[in-house]
Design a protein around this motif. Sequence first.
Motif, PDB file in Angstrom:
ATOM      1  N   TYR A 181       2.205   1.621  -3.311  1.00 20.75           N
ATOM      2  CA  TYR A 181       1.438   2.171  -4.453  1.00 20.75           C
ATOM      3  C   TYR A 181       0.925   3.577  -4.245  1.00 20.75           C
ATOM      4  CZ  TYR A 181      -3.321   2.982  -6.415  1.00 20.75           C
ATOM      5  OH  TYR A 181      -4.365   3.482  -7.075  1.00 20.75           O
ATOM      6  N   ARG A 182       0.938   4.115  -2.772  1.00 23.64           N
ATOM      7  CA  ARG A 182       0.697   5.418  -2.653  1.00 23.64           C
ATOM      8  C   ARG A 182       2.091   6.274  -3.223  1.00 23.64           C
ATOM      9  NH1 ARG A 182      -2.322   5.341   3.170  1.00 23.64           N
ATOM     10  NH2 ARG A 182      -4.124   4.298   2.499  1.00 23.64           N
ATOM     11  N   ASN A 210       3.824   5.573  -5.580  1.00 23.86           N
ATOM     12  CA  ASN A 210       4.012   5.659  -6.935  1.00 23.86           C
ATOM     13  C   ASN A 210       2.913   6.675  -7.385  1.00 23.86           C
ATOM     14  OD1 ASN A 210       6.119   4.026  -7.392  1.00 23.86           O
ATOM     15  ND2 ASN A 210       4.918   2.140  -7.464  1.00 23.86           N
ATOM     16  N   GLU A 211       1.674   6.695  -6.752  1.00 28.11           N
ATOM     17  CA  GLU A 211       0.554   7.352  -7.235  1.00 28.11           C
ATOM     18  C   GLU A 211       0.835   8.816  -6.920  1.00 28.11           C
ATOM     19  OE1 GLU A 211      -3.083   7.583  -4.792  1.00 28.11           O
ATOM     20  OE2 GLU A 211      -4.045   6.695  -6.319  1.00 28.11           O
ATOM     21  N   ASP A 265       0.917  -1.041   0.088  1.00 34.29           N
ATOM     22  CA  ASP A 265       0.030  -0.053   0.141  1.00 34.29           C
ATOM     23  C   ASP A 265       0.776   1.386  -0.065  1.00 34.29           C
ATOM     24  OD1 ASP A 265      -2.514   1.227  -0.064  1.00 34.29           O
ATOM     25  OD2 ASP A 265      -2.359   1.742   2.205  1.00 34.29           O
TER      26      ASP A 265
END
Length: 155
Positions: free
Chosen positions: A64-65, A67-68, A61
């Motif tokens: 992902y954050r 990279n976001e 998670d």
Amino acid sequence: MNFKSYKELINRMEQNIYQLKKISFMSFNIYEKMFYDSLIKEERYRIKVLKNFMYNINEMDNIYRKNENMRQQSFTLEELLKYDGKNGNKAYVAIDGVVYDVTYNAAWAAGTHFGLKAGRDLTKEINACHNKEQILKGLEQVGILKTEGSSENAQ
């Protein structure tokens, strides 16, 4: 299942271990003790697996954050100039519309690399004189370079 449910499950499993320890302690038969000790060992293993799973989900998670956020960060050429690697600034370069962090790359000491300077779009230079894929492979992407024709600048 959410993290709260996993934590409640782990708590119940730890309570089970406590109860099994009490039963094992009160038992006089060596085989019963071995049986309960094996149950305790299995329960501890299951807790370890669940905790590792929760840790890995949390790490995924976070990645992902990160990279976001990276995809959402964008730089104009003017903003990129601030990242020249001098006076404590980070060193960023843009190549093919992607902005890379070269701050801690040994080849980019003090924000320069064989006459090339950080804080600029170096697409032409990198394409002309280097094995681009080899260079980019080890660099962290920190954003994208806004072009003059992009929709963000047109607004």
